[in-house]
Write an enzyme that holds these catalytic residues in place. Structure first.
Site, short mmCIF file in Angstrom:
data_model
loop_
_atom_site.label_atom_id
_atom_site.label_comp_id
_atom_site.label_asym_id
_atom_site.label_seq_id
_atom_site.Cartn_x
_atom_site.Cartn_y
_atom_site.Cartn_z
N SER A 81 0.45 -1.11 -0.17
CA SER A 81 0.16 0.49 0.53
C SER A 81 0.86 1.36 0.25
O SER A 81 1.86 1.00 0.91
CB SER A 81 -0.95 -0.08 1.58
N TYR A 110 -2.32 0.03 10.38
CA TYR A 110 -2.36 -0.74 9.12
C TYR A 110 -0.95 -0.33 7.96
O TYR A 110 -0.72 -1.65 7.64
CB TYR A 110 -3.67 -0.08 8.56
N LYS A 116 1.97 -3.01 6.51
CA LYS A 116 2.32 -3.98 5.40
C LYS A 116 3.79 -2.84 5.11
O LYS A 116 4.38 -4.03 4.32
CB LYS A 116 1.14 -2.48 4.31
#
Length: 344
Positions: A129, A153, A157
């Site tokens: 991402s 989050y 990643k």
């Protein structure tokens, strides 16, 4: 492409579009999904849209009790590699539940790596991402940009990228592509598969679509005091079908590498649109009013980010083709045909 590919999270929003693209190119698929944020109906519609072998395994990659079943199923399938999309993905939720995000996203990846290693299929295209970049880079952001993710989050990643790169250093037979994608939106032009979030959508486009179709009264625009052209956040939106082509192109690239590698590659359109510009485009596509109100900024959100996508063109021969109006038209077709998602 006559490859045999494991697609984790293959019933999800991005995964279903990747599955259709790979099947249309001649691949056979093993889809592993626990349906936590997806629907079994998506698998039926994948098979409706593209012919080919699809094996479905309903298991949770992050659950230790399922590791044996997953390892056995992957070995039996005899894959050439995997597209890894399974994981938790909401920025706000990750701020509230960081440990859950670290556990699920990292455990799922480790389970997949071990299963692929056991099956002698050392190729992974990882769904990373643009959140790995944070907000300290000038736009457009290229792959050499500073990595400083602003929320848990994004950090999951980033840590998975680092883990996979360490793996490729330790064992030179691994071929890995970390695809840093920007903001996937839109739906398959058939209107048969699309984004079907559980509960209140975390992302802008499904929320706009639910307002347009009458499921929700008002869109909340988080932050109108950013240093952007209209005060709202600016993002690089990419059509999910363009994104799916990018995964297929990455697999094609990795299959041609004679030695191991681990690369980071942006998948974006290279253009930034503000929230208000996205709302205006969706209004044009749907011919519906989109009432909105401003709300305070959300934790973990940044003001503006868009991609320099030149490396994906150089390595994969890939670039985004669809416009913001295409994205809105296809997203609206999906939402209007399926007002309650796969439960419609």
């Amino acid at each position: 492409m006559s490859q045999r590919i494991v697609v984790t999270g293959g019933a999800g929003y991005i995964g279903s579009h990747v599955a259709v693209e790979l099947l249309s190119q001649g691949a056979s698929l093993l889809i592993i999904d626990n349906f936590a944020n997806s629907h079994p109906e998506a698998v039926s519609r994948i098979q409706e849209l593209a012919n080919g072998e699809v094996v479905l395994l309903e298991r949770d990659l992050a659950d230790a009790a399922h590791k044996g079943d997953i390892k056995k199923a992957v070995a039996t399938f005899k894959p050439d590699g995997a597209v890894h999309l399974a994981g938790l993905k909401a920025v706000g939720e990750s701020v509230e539940e960081p440990i859950r995000y670290y556990r699920v996203n990292l455990e799922a990846t480790i389970t997949l790596v071990e299963a692929l290693e056991n099956a002698h299929a050392k190729t992974i295209v990882f769904s990373s991402s643009a959140t790995v970049y944070g907000e300290e880079n000038p736009n457009p952001v290229d792959e050499d940009g500073k990595t400083a993710p602003a929320n848990p989050y994004g950090r999951t990643k980033f840590f998975i990228e680092e883990m996979l790169k360490d793996l490729a250093i330790a064992d030179k037979s691994w071929r890995i592509a970390n695809l840093r994608y920007f903001n996937p939106v839109g739906a398959h032009p058939s209107g048969r598969i699309g984004e079907d979030p559980n509960g209140v959508p975390n992302n802008l486009f499904p929320f706009i679509a639910q307002v347009a179709v009458g499921k929700r009264d008002t869109l909340k625009v988080f932050g109108n005091d950013y240093q952007t052209r209209d005060g709202t956040g600016v993002r690089d939106y990419i059509h999910v079908c363009d994104l799916a082509r990018g995964h297929a192109a990455a697999l094609g690239y990795l299959s041609k590498q004679t030695s191991g590698c681990a690369i980071d590659v942006n998948l974006g359109a290279g253009v930034g649109y503000s929230v208000l510009e996205a709302v205006a485009a969706f209004k044009r596509a749907s011919n519906r009013e989109i009432p909105f109100e401003f709300a305070p900024r959300r934790d973990g959100d940044i003001a503006e980010i868009f991609a320099n996508p030149s490396l994906s063109k150089e390595l994969f021969g890939w670039q985004a083709q669809k416009t913001l109006d295409d994205m809105c038209a296809d997203h609206w077709r999906w939402q209007s045909k399926n007002p309650d998602g796969y439960n419609s």
